[in-house]
Enzyme design. Structure first.
Site, PDB file in Angstrom:
ATOM      1  N   GLU A   1       0.886  -1.177   0.000  1.00  0.00           N
ATOM      2  CA  GLU A   1       0.000   0.000   0.000  1.00  0.00           C
ATOM      3  C   GLU A   1       0.917   1.217   0.000  1.00  0.00           C
ATOM      4  O   GLU A   1       1.371   1.662   1.054  1.00  0.00           O
ATOM      5  CB  GLU A   1      -0.877   0.007   1.266  1.00  0.00           C
ATOM      6  CG  GLU A   1      -1.767  -1.206   1.411  1.00  0.00           C
ATOM      7  CD  GLU A   1      -2.973  -1.179   0.487  1.00  0.00           C
ATOM      8  OE1 GLU A   1      -3.212  -0.143  -0.168  1.00  0.00           O
ATOM      9  OE2 GLU A   1      -3.680  -2.191   0.426  1.00  0.00           O
TER      10      GLU A   1
ATOM     11  N   CYS B   1      -2.396   9.311   2.211  1.00  0.00           N
ATOM     12  CA  CYS B   1      -2.018   8.692   0.934  1.00  0.00           C
ATOM     13  C   CYS B   1      -3.031   9.077  -0.137  1.00  0.00           C
ATOM     14  O   CYS B   1      -2.700   9.150  -1.314  1.00  0.00           O
ATOM     15  CB  CYS B   1      -1.925   7.185   1.079  1.00  0.00           C
ATOM     16  SG  CYS B   1      -3.379   6.460   1.838  1.00  0.00           S
TER      17      CYS B   1
HETATM   18  P1  NAD Z   1       7.983   5.415   4.805  1.00  0.00           P
HETATM   19  O1  NAD Z   1       8.085   4.656   3.531  1.00  0.00           O
HETATM   20  O2  NAD Z   1       9.082   6.345   5.149  1.00  0.00           O
HETATM   21  O3  NAD Z   1       7.861   4.367   6.041  1.00  0.00           O
HETATM   22  C1  NAD Z   1       6.796   3.462   6.135  1.00  0.00           C
HETATM   23  C2  NAD Z   1       7.211   2.290   6.999  1.00  0.00           C
HETATM   24  O4  NAD Z   1       8.138   1.482   6.285  1.00  0.00           O
HETATM   25  C3  NAD Z   1       7.904   2.672   8.306  1.00  0.00           C
HETATM   26  O5  NAD Z   1       7.477   1.798   9.323  1.00  0.00           O
HETATM   27  C4  NAD Z   1       9.367   2.453   7.984  1.00  0.00           C
HETATM   28  O6  NAD Z   1      10.180   2.215   9.109  1.00  0.00           O
HETATM   29  C5  NAD Z   1       9.288   1.234   7.096  1.00  0.00           C
HETATM   30  N1  NAD Z   1      10.397   1.041   6.159  1.00  0.00           N
HETATM   31  C6  NAD Z   1      11.046   1.976   5.443  1.00  0.00           C
HETATM   32  N2  NAD Z   1      11.972   1.397   4.654  1.00  0.00           N
HETATM   33  C7  NAD Z   1      11.878   0.060   4.869  1.00  0.00           C
HETATM   34  C8  NAD Z   1      12.579  -1.077   4.345  1.00  0.00           C
HETATM   35  N3  NAD Z   1      13.549  -0.949   3.438  1.00  0.00           N
HETATM   36  N4  NAD Z   1      12.234  -2.306   4.792  1.00  0.00           N
HETATM   37  C9  NAD Z   1      11.243  -2.457   5.700  1.00  0.00           C
HETATM   38  N5  NAD Z   1      10.566  -1.412   6.249  1.00  0.00           N
HETATM   39  C10 NAD Z   1      10.877  -0.169   5.830  1.00  0.00           C
HETATM   40  O7  NAD Z   1       6.577   6.172   4.775  1.00  0.00           O
HETATM   41  P2  NAD Z   1       5.998   7.291   5.768  1.00  0.00           P
HETATM   42  O8  NAD Z   1       6.732   8.573   5.554  1.00  0.00           O
HETATM   43  O9  NAD Z   1       5.878   6.741   7.138  1.00  0.00           O
HETATM   44  O10 NAD Z   1       4.495   7.436   5.206  1.00  0.00           O
HETATM   45  C11 NAD Z   1       4.141   8.226   4.117  1.00  0.00           C
HETATM   46  C12 NAD Z   1       4.063   7.412   2.841  1.00  0.00           C
HETATM   47  O11 NAD Z   1       3.197   6.286   3.028  1.00  0.00           O
HETATM   48  C13 NAD Z   1       3.447   8.201   1.696  1.00  0.00           C
HETATM   49  O12 NAD Z   1       4.129   7.872   0.508  1.00  0.00           O
HETATM   50  C14 NAD Z   1       2.006   7.709   1.659  1.00  0.00           C
HETATM   51  O13 NAD Z   1       1.367   7.875   0.412  1.00  0.00           O
HETATM   52  C15 NAD Z   1       2.205   6.266   1.999  1.00  0.00           C
HETATM   53  N6  NAD Z   1       0.975   5.664   2.534  1.00  0.00           N
HETATM   54  C16 NAD Z   1       0.277   4.824   1.721  1.00  0.00           C
HETATM   55  C17 NAD Z   1      -0.926   4.286   2.154  1.00  0.00           C
HETATM   56  C18 NAD Z   1      -1.744   3.380   1.267  1.00  0.00           C
HETATM   57  O14 NAD Z   1      -2.648   2.723   1.785  1.00  0.00           O
HETATM   58  N7  NAD Z   1      -1.486   3.307  -0.026  1.00  0.00           N
HETATM   59  C19 NAD Z   1      -1.391   4.575   3.447  1.00  0.00           C
HETATM   60  C20 NAD Z   1      -0.633   5.423   4.258  1.00  0.00           C
HETATM   61  C21 NAD Z   1       0.550   5.959   3.779  1.00  0.00           C
END
Ligand code: NAD
Length: 517
Positions: free
Chosen positions: A265, A299
């Site tokens: 997601e 998102c």
């Molecule tokens: P982010 O990608 O920085 O982090 C999200 C999560 O992933 C965190 O828990 C982080 O620690 C983990 N993470 C990061 N790199 C990783 C890796 N290599 N391996 C495993 N885990 C890893 O995102 P954010 O800044 O917390 O959130 C914002 C982003 O999330 C935006 O792009 C938004 O659109 C997206 N988002 C999408 C949805 C959806 O349902 N499509 C919902 C909410 C947020």
């Protein structure tokens, strides 16, 4: 408008401690210096927490595996009883969890309470689902045979969540996974560890109250490396990861390399089309919430408005007027509609986007400036921005996780759909129209290419009853309602022969000579 002061850090700290204690979370047990729990309301540090080591992650997975052995054969309606209890606890602690969501993610009260309501709603949904994990029975082509499919629990589900929906996304995954017979290890965002500890404590209480196996739902705190340990674990058959497309690009190949399953997601770059027949009052009202709600940190936030060229001036004028009135400030204060950005990096990215848009010929019609810098120098409050763009340039095609609304114009309807779809992401789209044929064309196979497509509704604010997720670089995953549960189970196709004879499918004849027997 901007509210003049913000809640002090000491008050926020006390409020967080109270909410955590009421939920039963062991904050002292997590004391450390690896992670800093902060609040975007003032930008200040609240508590130092320890991170889970790779060995801790392995132990959590092992504990969840052990619990799975009992849980997978617990009848699904009994599994539903656990989720029902969790829903009751969430209802009882709705204010507490909402407080923590406001403290860590900066959401205004109404949105924070709404996020917890979404958790309660998905628990209700999952309880019903626990009696509806239907398999099909198909007519067999062979006499005296029965052909059917059954659905079985998958195992340990690794749930990785983003900061902006710090609890709802965990609940979407966990409520459904638990009734499906799976167990869960959760890696929340490092920006929102407190909400995770509170939710995890409520789940532990529900487990104890219903006699479900301990270890069935675990939380591990840490940054990307903690998530990676989960992603690489051969004992985690499903990784449900929510976050940026950058994160999904790292996670997807690692899960695929070990033949695991991933529900992704990821980022969105959502657009709404405003056609010449649109009800402008409705379109403008909906666009203001979709673009500026949650300070542009959903998102599904509306990031592009594609307006018929005859309406562009009045639409931009009305939006600009509305944006100037938006109360920006402390999310705890009544009346605030736009809270803070999560941190300085988000503000820097917003400024860079506005600079790049201007360099591409865009005109900033409202917003972009920092607010409350004196009252809260460590926090990043901004007035949401509207930029009129001459074309959909590279910066418009990227997701900037901040309140920047790019306004584009179109002349004919095909051009509007082409612009709508001409981005790498495919999460959410909308159309404002009173012309049924335009609405239907938008919803048709050659219309909007997103996972969520709305008519006369903005791009954000989905209900849990539908499947949630998007296409292209949004990752293709589906969570929450409808039949999203199927991703959390494995399917077995069963054929039962009650004829007493061997009969082969497709009429294959393998009869051996009589004297051969
Ligand atoms: P982010 O990608 O920085 O982090 C999200 C999560 O992933 C965190 O828990 C982080 O620690 C983990 N993470 C990061 N790199 C990783 C890796 N290599 N391996 C495993 N885990 C890893 O995102 P954010 O800044 O917390 O959130 C914002 C982003 O999330 C935006 O792009 C938004 O659109 C997206 N988002 C999408 C949805 C959806 O349902 N499509 C919902 C909410 C947020």
């Amino acid at each position: 408008m901007a509210t003049a002061a913000v809640t002090g850090t000491d008050d926020i700290r006390t409020r967080a401690q109270t909410a955590l204690a009421r939920c039963g979370a062991d904050l002292a047990g997590y004391k450390g210096d690896a992670i800093t729990a902060r609040t975007p309301i003032t930008g200040a540090a609240l508590f130092g927490l320890r991170a889970d080591t790779p060995q801790d992650v392995d132990r959590a997975v092992e504990g969840a595996r052990t619990a799975f052995r009992t849980w997978r054969t617990t009848p699904a309606p009994l599994r539903g009883a656990l989720v029902k209890h969790l829903g009751h606890l969430l209802t009882e602690h709705q204010q507490d969890i909402a407080d923590l969501v406001t403290i860590e993610a900066g959401k205004i009260r109404s949105e924070a309470l709404g996020e917890v309501q979404e958790m309660i709603d998905i628990c209700d949904f999952a309880v019903g689902l626990s009696r509806q994990l239907y398999g099909r029975t198909m007519p067999s082509e062979r006499p005296g045979h029965r052909l059917m499919e059954t659905w079985h629990p998958l195992g340990v589900v690794g749930v990785i969540t983003a900061f902006n929906f710090p609890v709802a996304v965990w609940a979407w995954n966990t409520a459904v996974a638990l009734v499906c017979g799976d167990t869960v290890v959760w890696k929340p965002s490092e920006l929102t560890p407190l909400t995770a500890l509170a939710c995890s404590a409520l789940l532990d209480r529900a487990i104890a109250a219903t006699g479900a196996p301990a270890g069935l739902g675990q939380v591990v705190l840490g940054a990307a490396d903690t998530g990676e340990r989960l992603v690489d674990s051969h004992h985690v058959p499903l990784v449900s990861a929510t976050g940026s497309t950058r994160m999904g690009r790292a996670v997807a190949p690692r899960v695929a390399a070990r033949f695991g399953r991933a529900v992704l997601e990821l980022g969105g770059n959502n657009a709404a089309v405003v056609t010449s027949s649109a009800d402008l009052d409705l379109a403008v009202d909906a666009a203001v919430f979709a673009a500026s709600g949650t300070a542009g940190q959903r998102c599904t936030t509306l990031r592009r408005l594609i307006v018929h060229e005859d309406l562009a001036d009045p639409v931009v004028d009305r939006l600009t007027h509305a944006y100037r009135q938006l109360p920006v400030g402390d999310p705890f204060q009544a009346g605030t509609l736009v809270g803070p950005l999560v941190n300085e990096a988000a503000y820097t990215r917003m400024r860079e986007t506005l600079d790049r848009a201007t360099a591409d010929g865009g005109t900033v019609r409202a917003g972009g400036e920092r607010r409350l810098a004196e009252a809260a120098p460590g926090a990043y409050y901004v007035r949401p921005a509207i930029v009129r763009m001459p074309a959909q340039t590279a910066v418009v095609r990227e997701e900037t996780f901040a309140p920047v609304l790019h306004v584009l114009t179109y002349r004919d309807f095909d051009e509007a759909i082409a612009l709508h779809n001409d981005v790498p992401q495919g999460l959410s789209g909308g159309i404002f129209t009173t012309d049924q044929s335009e609405a239907e064309r938008f919803l048709a196979a050659d219309g909007a290419d997103c996972g969520i497509v709305n008519v006369n509704i903005g791009t954000s604010g989905a209900e849990i009853g539908g499947a949630f997720g998007g296409e292209k670089e949004t990752g293709g995953g589906r969570e929450s309602g409808s039949d999203a549960w199927r991703s959390y189970m494995r399917r077995a196709t069963n054929t039962v022969n009650y004829s007493g004879r061997v009969a082969l499918a497709q009429g294959v004849d393998f009869s051996r000579p009589a004297d051969d027997r």
